[in-house]
Motif scaffolding. Structure first.
Motif, PDB file in Angstrom:
ATOM      1  N   GLY A   1      42.806  59.886  94.291  1.00 16.58           N
ATOM      2  CA  GLY A   1      43.746  60.467  95.839  1.00 16.58           C
ATOM      3  C   GLY A   1      43.567  59.494  96.025  1.00 16.58           C
ATOM      4  O   GLY A   1      44.826  58.300  96.791  1.00 16.58           O
ATOM      5  N   ASP A   2      42.647  58.202  95.710  1.00 12.75           N
ATOM      6  CA  ASP A   2      43.311  56.172  96.758  1.00 12.75           C
ATOM      7  C   ASP A   2      43.675  55.355  95.732  1.00 12.75           C
ATOM      8  O   ASP A   2      43.526  54.104  96.409  1.00 12.75           O
ATOM      9  CB  ASP A   2      41.062  56.447  97.174  1.00 12.75           C
ATOM     10  N   ALA A   3      43.965  56.032  95.076  1.00 16.76           N
ATOM     11  CA  ALA A   3      44.242  54.774  93.954  1.00 16.76           C
ATOM     12  C   ALA A   3      45.548  53.675  94.397  1.00 16.76           C
ATOM     13  O   ALA A   3      46.318  54.801  95.249  1.00 16.76           O
ATOM     14  CB  ALA A   3      45.001  54.671  92.227  1.00 16.76           C
ATOM     15  N   GLY A   4      45.411  52.955  94.318  1.00 20.09           N
ATOM     16  CA  GLY A   4      46.678  52.243  94.887  1.00 20.09           C
ATOM     17  C   GLY A   4      46.097  51.036  96.882  1.00 20.09           C
ATOM     18  O   GLY A   4      46.925  50.655  97.295  1.00 20.09           O
ATOM     19  N   SER A   5      45.645  51.556  97.238  1.00 18.41           N
ATOM     20  CA  SER A   5      44.903  51.140  98.078  1.00 18.41           C
ATOM     21  C   SER A   5      44.705  49.895  98.254  1.00 18.41           C
ATOM     22  O   SER A   5      43.597  49.469  97.123  1.00 18.41           O
ATOM     23  CB  SER A   5      43.520  52.540  99.036  1.00 18.41           C
ATOM     24  N   ALA A   6      44.266  48.929  99.536  1.00 18.01           N
ATOM     25  CA  ALA A   6      44.123  47.806  99.269  1.00 18.01           C
ATOM     26  C   ALA A   6      42.552  47.885  99.522  1.00 18.01           C
ATOM     27  O   ALA A   6      41.990  48.209 100.583  1.00 18.01           O
ATOM     28  CB  ALA A   6      44.732  47.118 100.244  1.00 18.01           C
ATOM     29  N   PHE A   7      42.600  46.807  98.974  1.00 18.34           N
ATOM     30  CA  PHE A   7      40.660  46.139  99.147  1.00 18.34           C
ATOM     31  C   PHE A   7      40.765  45.153 100.495  1.00 18.34           C
ATOM     32  O   PHE A   7      41.550  43.658  99.960  1.00 18.34           O
ATOM     33  CB  PHE A   7      40.124  45.767  98.428  1.00 18.34           C
ATOM     34  N   ALA A   8      41.299  45.100 101.393  1.00 19.06           N
ATOM     35  CA  ALA A   8      41.053  44.264 102.617  1.00 19.06           C
ATOM     36  C   ALA A   8      39.850  43.521 102.952  1.00 19.06           C
ATOM     37  O   ALA A   8      38.540  44.125 102.919  1.00 19.06           O
ATOM     38  CB  ALA A   8      41.274  44.965 103.732  1.00 19.06           C
ATOM     39  N   VAL A   9      39.953  42.124 102.871  1.00 18.98           N
ATOM     40  CA  VAL A   9      39.018  41.033 103.281  1.00 18.98           C
ATOM     41  C   VAL A   9      39.194  40.370 105.001  1.00 18.98           C
ATOM     42  O   VAL A   9      40.447  39.800 104.655  1.00 18.98           O
ATOM     43  CB  VAL A   9      38.408  40.465 102.058  1.00 18.98           C
ATOM     44  N   HIS A  10      37.998  40.791 105.477  1.00 19.29           N
ATOM     45  CA  HIS A  10      38.576  39.790 106.706  1.00 19.29           C
ATOM     46  C   HIS A  10      37.915  38.436 106.732  1.00 19.29           C
ATOM     47  O   HIS A  10      36.646  37.781 106.297  1.00 19.29           O
ATOM     48  CB  HIS A  10      38.228  39.873 108.261  1.00 19.29           C
ATOM     49  N   ASP A  11      38.987  36.966 106.976  1.00 22.16           N
ATOM     50  CA  ASP A  11      38.337  35.926 106.553  1.00 22.16           C
ATOM     51  C   ASP A  11      38.184  35.335 108.422  1.00 22.16           C
ATOM     52  O   ASP A  11      39.042  34.736 108.920  1.00 22.16           O
ATOM     53  CB  ASP A  11      39.570  34.463 106.428  1.00 22.16           C
ATOM     54  N   GLU A  12      37.000  35.508 108.597  1.00 25.18           N
ATOM     55  CA  GLU A  12      36.296  35.264 109.492  1.00 25.18           C
ATOM     56  C   GLU A  12      37.047  33.286 110.208  1.00 25.18           C
ATOM     57  O   GLU A  12      37.061  33.211 111.340  1.00 25.18           O
ATOM     58  CB  GLU A  12      34.476  35.435 110.217  1.00 25.18           C
TER      59      GLU A  12
END
Length: 141
Positions: free
Chosen positions: A81-92
């Motif tokens: 059910g989590d497919a399609g979720s974004a892998f979000a990364v923070h660019d410090e």
């Protein structure tokens, strides 16, 4: 998506009791070494020696358009059910959030060591601009 870098994935998928959640959940996951991920799912990185060996019975597609993420330090993972979720990364460096990947293989639920993500950079030309803006706005602080 660099090996060892941590990304945030949120979703409405199944929880530890295998029920769909009523609350949006998130987890911090590290980008994994692609070679180890390929060995985990295909037994080898040598094309002639590869064979499907997914521990969940469904074989993910692994290629130059994908990257893998491991389990959290608390052994948490994404689930059905989590497919399609974004892998979000923070660019410090410039305090910016960006979507590095989209979850394409959400079947592990901690059974497999790795989740598989589609690299956003490889599909940018295919994403309509309104959808791209929405994806980016989801992760604005």
């Amino acid at each position: 998506a660099e090996v060892g870098r941590v990304g945030y994935v949120s979703g409405w998928g199944r929880n530890t009791n295998f029920n769909f959640t009523e609350l949006l959940k998130y987890v911090m996951l590290p980008v994994a070494d692609q070679e180890n991920c390929v060995k985990h799912y295909e037994g080898s990185t040598v094309p002639e020696k590869k064979s499907p060996k997914s521990p969940v019975g469904v074989q993910p597609i692994l290629n130059e358009h994908t990257f893998c993420a491991g389990l959290s330090k608390f052994q948490e993972d994404t689930c059905y059910g989590d497919a399609g979720s974004a892998f979000a990364v923070h660019d410090e460096d410039d305090n910016t959030w960006y979507a590095a990947g989209i979850l394409s293989f959400d079947k592990s639920c901690r059974v497999a060591e790795y989740g598989v993500y589609l690299k956003v950079t490889t599909i940018l030309p295919c994403i309509p601009k309104p959808s791209l803006y929405f994806l980016l706005l989801q992760w604005s602080p």
